[in-house]
Design a protein around this motif. Structure first.
Motif, PDB file in Angstrom:
ATOM      1  N   GLN A 125       0.857  -1.186   0.000  1.00  0.00           N
ATOM      2  CA  GLN A 125       0.000   0.000   0.000  1.00  0.00           C
ATOM      3  C   GLN A 125       0.892   1.234   0.000  1.00  0.00           C
ATOM      4  N   PRO A 126       0.456   2.319  -0.623  1.00  0.00           N
ATOM      5  CA  PRO A 126       1.297   3.518  -0.739  1.00  0.00           C
ATOM      6  C   PRO A 126       1.740   4.041   0.620  1.00  0.00           C
ATOM      7  N   TYR A 127       2.996   4.422   0.704  1.00  0.00           N
ATOM      8  CA  TYR A 127       3.542   4.952   1.958  1.00  0.00           C
ATOM      9  C   TYR A 127       4.840   5.679   1.673  1.00  0.00           C
ATOM     10  N   ARG A 128       5.285   6.429   2.652  1.00  0.00           N
ATOM     11  CA  ARG A 128       6.655   6.934   2.667  1.00  0.00           C
ATOM     12  C   ARG A 128       7.139   6.908   4.111  1.00  0.00           C
ATOM     13  N   LEU A 129       8.206   6.170   4.348  1.00  0.00           N
ATOM     14  CA  LEU A 129       8.804   6.098   5.673  1.00  0.00           C
ATOM     15  C   LEU A 129      10.212   5.538   5.495  1.00  0.00           C
ATOM     16  N   GLU A 130      11.158   6.428   5.352  1.00  0.00           N
ATOM     17  CA  GLU A 130      12.531   6.001   5.107  1.00  0.00           C
ATOM     18  C   GLU A 130      13.130   5.381   6.362  1.00  0.00           C
ATOM     19  N   MET A 131      14.004   4.409   6.156  1.00  0.00           N
ATOM     20  CA  MET A 131      14.557   3.656   7.282  1.00  0.00           C
ATOM     21  C   MET A 131      15.306   4.548   8.262  1.00  0.00           C
ATOM     22  N   GLY A 132      15.934   5.604   7.763  1.00  0.00           N
ATOM     23  CA  GLY A 132      16.713   6.482   8.626  1.00  0.00           C
ATOM     24  C   GLY A 132      15.892   7.508   9.396  1.00  0.00           C
ATOM     25  N   THR A 133      14.565   7.488   9.226  1.00  0.00           N
ATOM     26  CA  THR A 133      13.709   8.453   9.910  1.00  0.00           C
ATOM     27  C   THR A 133      13.782   8.278  11.425  1.00  0.00           C
ATOM     28  N   LYS A 134      14.009   9.376  12.120  1.00  0.00           N
ATOM     29  CA  LYS A 134      14.048   9.331  13.591  1.00  0.00           C
ATOM     30  C   LYS A 134      12.619   9.436  14.122  1.00  0.00           C
ATOM     31  N   PHE A 135      11.953   8.304  14.130  1.00  0.00           N
ATOM     32  CA  PHE A 135      10.561   8.220  14.559  1.00  0.00           C
ATOM     33  C   PHE A 135      10.483   7.445  15.877  1.00  0.00           C
ATOM     34  N   PRO A 136      10.355   8.141  17.014  1.00  0.00           N
ATOM     35  CA  PRO A 136      10.269   7.458  18.303  1.00  0.00           C
ATOM     36  C   PRO A 136       9.066   6.520  18.342  1.00  0.00           C
ATOM     37  N   ASN A 137       9.267   5.340  18.910  1.00  0.00           N
ATOM     38  CA  ASN A 137       8.202   4.343  18.953  1.00  0.00           C
ATOM     39  C   ASN A 137       8.362   3.504  20.211  1.00  0.00           C
ATOM     40  N   ALA A 138       7.449   2.577  20.419  1.00  0.00           N
ATOM     41  CA  ALA A 138       7.452   1.792  21.662  1.00  0.00           C
ATOM     42  C   ALA A 138       8.706   0.937  21.819  1.00  0.00           C
ATOM     43  N   ARG A 139       9.439   0.710  20.725  1.00  0.00           N
ATOM     44  CA  ARG A 139      10.617  -0.154  20.789  1.00  0.00           C
ATOM     45  C   ARG A 139      11.928   0.642  20.831  1.00  0.00           C
ATOM     46  N   GLY A 140      11.845   1.956  20.692  1.00  0.00           N
ATOM     47  CA  GLY A 140      13.080   2.725  20.727  1.00  0.00           C
ATOM     48  C   GLY A 140      12.960   4.073  20.041  1.00  0.00           C
ATOM     49  N   LYS A 141      14.108   4.699  19.788  1.00  0.00           N
ATOM     50  CA  LYS A 141      14.135   6.075  19.300  1.00  0.00           C
ATOM     51  C   LYS A 141      13.969   6.211  17.798  1.00  0.00           C
ATOM     52  N   ASP A 142      14.131   5.095  17.055  1.00  0.00           N
ATOM     53  CA  ASP A 142      14.065   5.195  15.600  1.00  0.00           C
ATOM     54  C   ASP A 142      13.639   3.853  15.009  1.00  0.00           C
ATOM     55  N   LEU A 143      13.647   3.768  13.672  1.00  0.00           N
ATOM     56  CA  LEU A 143      13.188   2.547  13.003  1.00  0.00           C
ATOM     57  C   LEU A 143      14.194   1.404  13.126  1.00  0.00           C
ATOM     58  N   TYR A 144      15.467   1.727  13.266  1.00  0.00           N
ATOM     59  CA  TYR A 144      16.452   0.666  13.484  1.00  0.00           C
ATOM     60  C   TYR A 144      16.152  -0.049  14.804  1.00  0.00           C
ATOM     61  N   ALA A 145      15.785   0.720  15.821  1.00  0.00           N
ATOM     62  CA  ALA A 145      15.408   0.118  17.104  1.00  0.00           C
ATOM     63  C   ALA A 145      14.100  -0.659  16.971  1.00  0.00           C
ATOM     64  N   PHE A 146      13.165  -0.107  16.194  1.00  0.00           N
ATOM     65  CA  PHE A 146      11.878  -0.786  16.014  1.00  0.00           C
ATOM     66  C   PHE A 146      12.068  -2.168  15.398  1.00  0.00           C
ATOM     67  N   TRP A 147      12.875  -2.234  14.329  1.00  0.00           N
ATOM     68  CA  TRP A 147      13.038  -3.521  13.634  1.00  0.00           C
ATOM     69  C   TRP A 147      14.027  -4.437  14.337  1.00  0.00           C
ATOM     70  N   GLY A 148      14.948  -3.866  15.104  1.00  0.00           N
ATOM     71  CA  GLY A 148      15.860  -4.697  15.894  1.00  0.00           C
ATOM     72  C   GLY A 148      16.502  -5.811  15.083  1.00  0.00           C
ATOM     73  N   GLU A 149      16.291  -7.060  15.520  1.00  0.00           N
ATOM     74  CA  GLU A 149      16.861  -8.226  14.845  1.00  0.00           C
ATOM     75  C   GLU A 149      15.857  -8.912  13.926  1.00  0.00           C
ATOM     76  N   ARG A 150      14.653  -8.359  13.806  1.00  0.00           N
ATOM     77  CA  ARG A 150      13.589  -9.023  13.047  1.00  0.00           C
ATOM     78  C   ARG A 150      13.963  -9.241  11.578  1.00  0.00           C
ATOM     79  N   ILE A 151      14.502  -8.201  10.950  1.00  0.00           N
ATOM     80  CA  ILE A 151      14.845  -8.309   9.529  1.00  0.00           C
ATOM     81  C   ILE A 151      15.946  -9.342   9.324  1.00  0.00           C
ATOM     82  N   THR A 152      16.958  -9.300  10.179  1.00  0.00           N
ATOM     83  CA  THR A 152      18.065 -10.256  10.080  1.00  0.00           C
ATOM     84  C   THR A 152      17.573 -11.685  10.289  1.00  0.00           C
ATOM     85  N   SER A 153      16.715 -11.882  11.267  1.00  0.00           N
ATOM     86  CA  SER A 153      16.173 -13.218  11.533  1.00  0.00           C
ATOM     87  C   SER A 153      15.371 -13.736  10.346  1.00  0.00           C
TER      88      SER A 153
END
Length: 259
Positions: A125-153
């Motif tokens: 579905q249409p979206y824009r949300l670049e991986m480097g966006t500093k978007f605070p979320n329940a898992r951390g300060k940005d999207l790298y924290a949000f995805w954590g090890e999920r993508i690697t796993s």
């Protein structure tokens, strides 16, 4: 062998898909969690967070409002046919056959700020949300924290299913590949580098490098390549493998064009 690509900011939902076959993204629930957080932002907050214009902020505010956990032909399109930036002009999925896209489905993945990891035929579905966006979320300060090890796993699980070499070929940008944790990856990483002769030396020029990454992915798909060694034969649009500039983990491709 799996090739990872970055997504594109530009999207094409006007051109009808030339195939009907599709799959669903793996991380729909995670994407929905991000959408819930994004819906709490005003267009002005979205624009500030992403450094985009007011019209683009308003567009994406509406995209978040419209996003649904139900994916169908009315609201979505296969990822590799929807993305429309430089990489995807090189990949040119609109001209790939059904057989080519089946091979791509097993050997190409797209890293995504919203969806985490996409197969080529996953509905998008249409979206824009670049991986480097500093978007605070329940898992951390940005999207790298949000995805954590999920993508690697997820990549590890998919690499286990490969019939060819268990190698990850990194054709993504630095911003997106930072979402992968190489030390936790159950496979070596090979990174193609594309250089142009300019100003008396070889250098990476972003626009050309992005297109070349897409060309490389297409080359692998059309030639059914599942061993990284075979990528050294890549010769599209004047590029050639430079053995002296390369090593076991970095494959350098160079070309000279008239300045």
């Amino acid at each position: 062998m799996i090739i990872v690509l970055s997504p594109a900011k530009s999207l094409d939902y006007e051109t009808p898909a030339h195939i009907k076959k599709h799959t669903l993204p793996q991380f729909v629930d995670d994407a929905a969690e991000l959408i819930d957080g994004l819906r709490a932002l005003s267009p002005q907050q979205i624009g500030g967070m992403m450094s985009i214009s007011d019209p683009l902020a308003a567009l994406n505010f509406q995209r978040y409002a419209d996003w649904s956990k139900t994916f169908d032909a009315r609201n979505s399109k296969q990822a590799v046919l929807a993305f429309n930036g430089d990489v995807y002009e090189g990949f040119a999925a609109k001209t790939l056959s059904a057989g080519d896209l089946d091979f791509a489905q097993n050997h190409v993945r797209v890293l995504s700020g919203l969806y985490g990891l996409l197969r080529p035929l996953d509905l998008l579905q249409p979206y824009r949300l670049e991986m480097g966006t500093k978007f605070p979320n329940a898992r951390g300060k940005d999207l790298y924290a949000f995805w954590g090890e999920r993508i690697t796993s997820a990549l590890n699980e998919q690499l286990k299913k490969q019939r060819g070499a268990r190698v990850l070929v990194n054709c993504a940008s630095e911003e997106y590949f930072k979402s992968v944790k190489p030390k936790l990856l159950a496979a070596p990483v090979v990174s193609p580098v594309f250089e142009e002769w300019k100003g008396g030396r070889y250098k990476i020029i972003s626009f050309h490098a992005k297109r070349a990454r897409g060309l490389m992915a297409r080359y692998a798909v059309e030639n059914r390549i599942d061993e990284p060694e075979a990528l050294k034969g890549f010769d599209k649009e004047g590029y050639a493998f430079d053995a002296k500039a390369s090593n076991d983990t970095t494959y350098v491709f160079r070309r000279r064009v008239s300045e």
